[in-house]
Write a protein that holds these residues in place. Sequence first.
Motif, mmCIF file in Angstrom:
data_model
loop_
_atom_site.group_PDB
_atom_site.id
_atom_site.type_symbol
_atom_site.label_atom_id
_atom_site.label_comp_id
_atom_site.label_asym_id
_atom_site.label_seq_id
_atom_site.Cartn_x
_atom_site.Cartn_y
_atom_site.Cartn_z
ATOM 1 N N ASN A 25 13.351 1.280 6.021
ATOM 2 C CA ASN A 25 13.607 2.162 4.896
ATOM 3 C C ASN A 25 13.197 1.426 3.629
ATOM 4 N N PRO A 26 12.211 1.937 2.874
ATOM 5 C CA PRO A 26 11.647 1.155 1.781
ATOM 6 C C PRO A 26 12.582 0.894 0.604
ATOM 7 N N THR A 27 13.450 1.845 0.239
ATOM 8 C CA THR A 27 14.291 1.670 -0.943
ATOM 9 C C THR A 27 15.687 2.223 -0.710
ATOM 10 N N ASP A 28 16.611 1.778 -1.546
ATOM 11 C CA ASP A 28 17.967 2.315 -1.500
ATOM 12 C C ASP A 28 18.002 3.779 -1.920
ATOM 13 N N GLU A 29 16.998 4.211 -2.711
ATOM 14 C CA GLU A 29 16.973 5.580 -3.208
ATOM 15 C C GLU A 29 16.825 6.596 -2.085
ATOM 16 N N TYR A 89 0.840 -1.207 0.000
ATOM 17 C CA TYR A 89 0.000 0.000 0.000
ATOM 18 C C TYR A 89 0.874 1.255 0.000
ATOM 19 N N PHE A 90 1.891 1.257 0.842
ATOM 20 C CA PHE A 90 2.790 2.416 0.893
ATOM 21 C C PHE A 90 3.558 2.599 -0.419
ATOM 22 N N ALA A 91 3.836 1.495 -1.103
ATOM 23 C CA ALA A 91 4.604 1.564 -2.352
ATOM 24 C C ALA A 91 3.889 2.388 -3.417
ATOM 25 N N GLN A 92 2.575 2.600 -3.275
ATOM 26 C CA GLN A 92 1.812 3.376 -4.253
ATOM 27 C C GLN A 92 2.022 4.877 -4.097
ATOM 28 N N PHE A 93 2.566 5.297 -2.955
ATOM 29 C CA PHE A 93 2.708 6.719 -2.684
ATOM 30 C C PHE A 93 4.016 7.263 -3.261
ATOM 31 N N PRO A 94 4.081 8.581 -3.480
ATOM 32 C CA PRO A 94 5.347 9.172 -3.946
ATOM 33 C C PRO A 94 6.448 9.020 -2.906
ATOM 34 N N GLN A 95 7.684 9.262 -3.322
ATOM 35 C CA GLN A 95 8.864 8.840 -2.564
ATOM 36 C C GLN A 95 8.897 9.322 -1.122
ATOM 37 N N ASN A 96 8.699 10.611 -0.874
ATOM 38 C CA ASN A 96 8.876 11.140 0.484
ATOM 39 C C ASN A 96 7.764 10.698 1.428
#
Length: 745
Positions: free
Chosen positions: A210-214, A190-197
């Motif tokens: 922390n969701p991604t290396d980015e 669900y969170f993955a659908q939101f923009p990065q910040n």
Amino acid sequence: MNPGFLLLVGLELVALSFTIFQANKFSQLIVCLLIFGYLLTLLYFKYKKQLKVFLAILVIFVGYFLLAKKGPDQPNLNQPLIIYPDQVKINDDFLSGQGKIGKQPVSLAFKIRENEANALKDDQILILHNVQADIQEIDGPTTPGQFNFKKYNQGKDIYWQLKIKNYQAMIKKPNFSEQIHILRSKIQNYFAQFPQNVRFLASEMILAQNPTDETKTILENYRDLGVIHLLSISGLHVGLYTIVIAAFCTLLKRTEVETVIICSIFLLIEVLLSDFQPGFVRASLSYILASFFNLKKIPLAAGDRLGLAVLIHLLIKPKLFFSSGAILSYLLVFGLELTNNLSKLRQNIKLNLLINPVLLFSFYRINILTILYNMIIVPVFNYVLLPLTFIAITLGKFLPSIVDMIEKLFLFIMRIIEMIANTKLGMLTFGQLKWWQAIFLLLVTVVSILLPSLELTKLRLKYWVVVSYLIIFIQIHFPLYGQVTFIDVGQGDSILITTPFKRKAYLIDTGGKVSFGKKKSQPQVNRITLPFLYSQGIDHLDGIFLSHQDADHVGDLGPLLDQIKVKKLYFAKGLTDNPSFRKRIANHTNQIKLVPLLANDQVKEGGLVFNVVYPFQPGLGKNEDSLSLYFEIAHKKWLFTGDLDRNGERKIMEHYGLKVDYFKLGHHGSKTATDPEFMKKLTPELVFISSGRNNRFGHPHPETLQTLQALNIPALNTQDSGTITWTYSKFGPSKFTTFLSRKNK
């Protein structure tokens, strides 16, 4: 029960935990036992009536800790392997994370098939049968300052890593206890659908991940400013959550008991969602205990609640204090109890002094303006970032325009925080404290808080704290010794050379990973070289010598220049004509002096004289153009030739007829490197090989090792020894130390 008893019991159990789990040296064991003995003496004289209770608790925990200390046996692959979707990450077709064989968690890394990858992405649990895999113990660090993944995983009871080659898979129907994994996975998706910040803050606040290396840059910015605690769900968030829930309960006219029950249920669910994040567990336990004793009208001091919380927490997680986050969390709360009678500013100063020994032991750098940054950023976080994050994840599915507006605001705030962090204002690279220095500073700080009026030789203890830090800082930054260190960067070269006293620091090459395929990884310089430099208090380099343009020698040059100041780059003339090299340094040519070199040139700096013995004419930075350096330190002669071929070696010998004490073997010990005749003429007493473990090239080659054996020349290899360090000083003999063995050679 007398006030203070449970606090002392908690402190005693913390000392017991360090004694059993982390006292690996005899000296560490003695110090832990002394602290344990001192606390035991206090318990005996102050709480004689409760001594039997303490002894019963002690016997239980000694047995419990000793059982937990013994790691599990190698996992049995005849048992099924269960993989939960919330505990793994899939990049392209590569899975990493953890699974479970029986009750034993294991680390996983393997190429996953499309059907199984899709099942995990759809929140399904996989069960693997007939698993064929290489089973390895998780490696520890091989370089000083490097993050200890082995210890980190042992804190989660993970001792073994599986590199799976083949398997049969099926989907497992989740039982009741496994539903939490499904829920966590659904929230992740669900969170993955939101923009990065928005995604980043939501994942940190709810799932403690922390969701991604980015988004690692955001974490680093918060860490550099000393406000990383805002991103680790902790006491701050427990307080905010319970205040909001209590406000809603008041509006709904719920009783105090009902409010406490609702808050407790919410916190327990969040503990599971955050995967038992230590700070959140500690704060949740404290809230639940305080509420329970208040409802029962049982008086219990805040310090005793803390002691009871650590007792329960250690029952849940016996290796709790393998985590520096857990140590910092409990230490801060302990400090709050010690300083609750001080003004806000003085309290913040004392708390920062209290946690500094742990920070410097674990991370080597601190920001001396942390209090200022907290004053600026904490209100923004509490009243803007946190509430808007919950608004976004609550209403975002129905009102995407609101999420877009919030993301723009978050991006603006994050950029300001990044801009402040990039100034490095207040950032101090102190260096790594030794374990006994950290304990000493911690104890002196605690005593100075407890006994502010105590004077020793007419100096208040707070001045002793300052003087202690100053002495250690001088010792780290103005060392009595210099070094030549072969940093274990895997299949590559990177050598640090420093001088004593007014230290000068130089690198020969930076290392770097040769890329195969599409999979990109974090630069090795971030994981290995920079932590190593920071642990020694090195925050800039006086120069970097680049042997040639191959990625395993200069691949990490760009990331290194992005993060640390370098005064000069030295390289063989003609290298700047290589488009690949120009691209590496394109963003840094205005900040660094470029110095091209050819044979017969000299670089004289910091009392060192680097003699260039190759190449004799400009080239494009190929192996045959490798910059080769000869120098003498403390009456020992050194030669470094990069990946120079045999023809180049012959030319060096023809022109200079060198004899050396120490020589780095060419091309990582490959079959074609370093001519036997060249070695005979050099007559080194010891050679060095820098090669990666299980490298695909088979370096060092057996033929090369046989040549060394025939010539009776011993070799040290980073593959076996980890980082290799030669130290020299005017006050004693030079010596070699290898990081993995810690034995003098």
